[in-house]
Design a protein around this motif. Structure first.
Motif, short mmCIF file in Angstrom:
data_model
loop_
_atom_site.label_atom_id
_atom_site.label_comp_id
_atom_site.label_asym_id
_atom_site.label_seq_id
_atom_site.Cartn_x
_atom_site.Cartn_y
_atom_site.Cartn_z
N LEU A 2 35.28 38.22 37.28
CA LEU A 2 34.33 38.61 37.89
C LEU A 2 33.04 37.61 37.73
CD1 LEU A 2 34.29 42.29 38.19
CD2 LEU A 2 33.86 40.78 40.24
N LEU A 3 33.08 37.29 36.41
CA LEU A 3 32.03 36.54 35.91
C LEU A 3 31.88 35.11 36.42
CD1 LEU A 3 31.97 37.21 31.88
CD2 LEU A 3 30.01 38.07 33.40
N THR B 255 34.32 33.92 45.39
CA THR B 255 34.28 35.49 46.10
C THR B 255 35.37 35.89 45.13
OG1 THR B 255 33.63 34.29 48.26
CG2 THR B 255 34.38 36.80 48.18
N PHE B 256 35.01 37.62 45.14
CA PHE B 256 35.91 38.55 44.50
C PHE B 256 35.75 39.57 45.55
CE2 PHE B 256 37.57 41.58 41.60
CZ PHE B 256 38.45 40.78 41.10
N VAL B 257 37.05 40.28 45.58
CA VAL B 257 37.03 41.45 46.64
C VAL B 257 37.48 42.73 45.72
CG1 VAL B 257 38.11 42.54 48.51
CG2 VAL B 257 37.84 40.14 48.48
N VAL B 258 36.99 43.97 46.06
CA VAL B 258 36.88 45.13 45.21
C VAL B 258 37.51 46.01 46.33
CG1 VAL B 258 35.84 46.91 43.84
CG2 VAL B 258 34.99 44.70 43.56
N GLY B 259 38.89 46.56 46.10
CA GLY B 259 39.22 47.54 47.03
C GLY B 259 40.88 47.03 47.19
N GLY C 230 40.20 36.60 43.43
CA GLY C 230 41.06 37.83 43.15
C GLY C 230 40.56 39.24 43.81
N LEU C 231 41.37 40.23 43.59
CA LEU C 231 40.84 41.47 44.31
C LEU C 231 41.31 42.41 42.94
CD1 LEU C 231 43.39 43.38 45.00
CD2 LEU C 231 43.44 42.18 47.10
#
Length: 295
Positions: free
Chosen positions: A62-63, A8-12, A33-34
């Motif tokens: 992200l990939l 999982t990756f978090v944006v924000g 990561g984020l």
């Protein structure tokens, strides 16, 4: 056999992004990561959540992710989603989830749906003011879940990993769901602020007024949790005590904006009290009098 939780990756980098990144990490979900545009905010959120932080351009890692959680302000979700897909780092092998409660996945992510593996909503029904604190308190939280079949499945899996409770919604329910959340959370704060203003107008210092009223509000919420709203109601409206309600309004004679709030909430309290019957029923004549007073 338990299914593997997805990378999982978090944006924000706000409170919700921080809380989710940290809570997922603590739950054993691989959080790669984020990312946020502003380096100081990204570093602070990553440090609080205990995950890697990235800024400037979205990172190549992200990939390697399977779920991308877009936890930015509602107005920017669609724009950020489009940008991420445009980089080529998010594609058909990814599921993209957003954290807004008032709009559906189709509304906010529908434009990029053909270019990803699934879209969904992952909205924590929690008042998150501080991500560092909230990341350790999400167990038992209800999460609004919406989206296509794959998006719902991924969102639900993450909710279960967090020890949360998924609330299945469809797109037509999102606005009402979020309105209910605002009434139960944001506007409780507004009601407490109004109550503190009334007490402060009588000469009690503002901070002391707030602190005096919080335990009372906590007790009311505990009553509702234990007994429901009908049996949890207390006070003069519950008793049908019209004289006390009139005294309250007399105290607010010079504060019409607070009197308006009082009248609106009292009208609702009358509707709740009217549900009670039997030996514990309020004085019906008193309830009728209150209806007239607060109309």
């Amino acid at each position: 056999m338990t299914a593997r939780t997805p990378n999982t990756f978090v944006v924000g980098a706000g409170p919700v992004a921080t809380a989710l990144a940290g809570a997922l990490r603590l739950a054993g979900v691989p959080v790669l990561g984020l990312w946020a545009r502003k380096a100081p905010a990204a570093r602070a959120a990553g440090s609080a959540a205990g995950v890697a932080a990235y800024s400037s351009a979205p990172p190549d890692i992200l990939l390697e992710s399977e779920v991308v959680i877009v936890a930015v302000r509602d107005a920017f979700i669609a724009e950020v989603a489009q940008m991420l897909v445009g980089t080529g780092l998010v594609n058909r092998r990814h599921v993209m989830l957003h954290c807004a409660g008032a709009a559906s996945a189709e509304e906010l992510l529908g434009a990029i749906a053909p270019r990803v593996g699934g879209i969904g909503t992952l909205h924590p029904l929690s008042a998150i003011a501080d991500g560092r604190t909230a990341m350790r308190a999400l167990k038992g939280t209800v999460f609004g879940v919406d989206g296509d079949e794959v998006g719902r499945a991924r969102a639900t899996a993450l909710v279960h990993a967090l020890g949360g409770v998924p609330l299945e919604l469809d797109s037509s329910q999102m606005a009402a769901y979020h309105c209910a959340a605002a009434l139960a959370s944001n506007y409780v704060v507004a009601a407490l602020d109004a109550a503190a203003a009334v007490l402060a107008s009588a000469g009690v210092p503002a901070k002391q007024a707030e602190q005096a009223l919080v335990p009372l509000a906590e007790g009311a919420v505990k009553n509702v949790a234990a007994r429901g709203t009908t049996d949890g109601l207390t006070g003069p409206v519950r008793r049908g005590d019209a004289a006390t309600v009139q005294r309250h309004l007399d105290a607010l004679r010079t504060q019409p904006e607070l009197a308006e709030i009082y009248r609106a909430l009292a009208r609702r309290a009358v509707e709740i009290a009217a549900r009670i019957d039997g030996a514990d029923a309020p004085d019906r004549a008193g309830l009728d009098a209150i209806r007239t007073i607060v109309a």
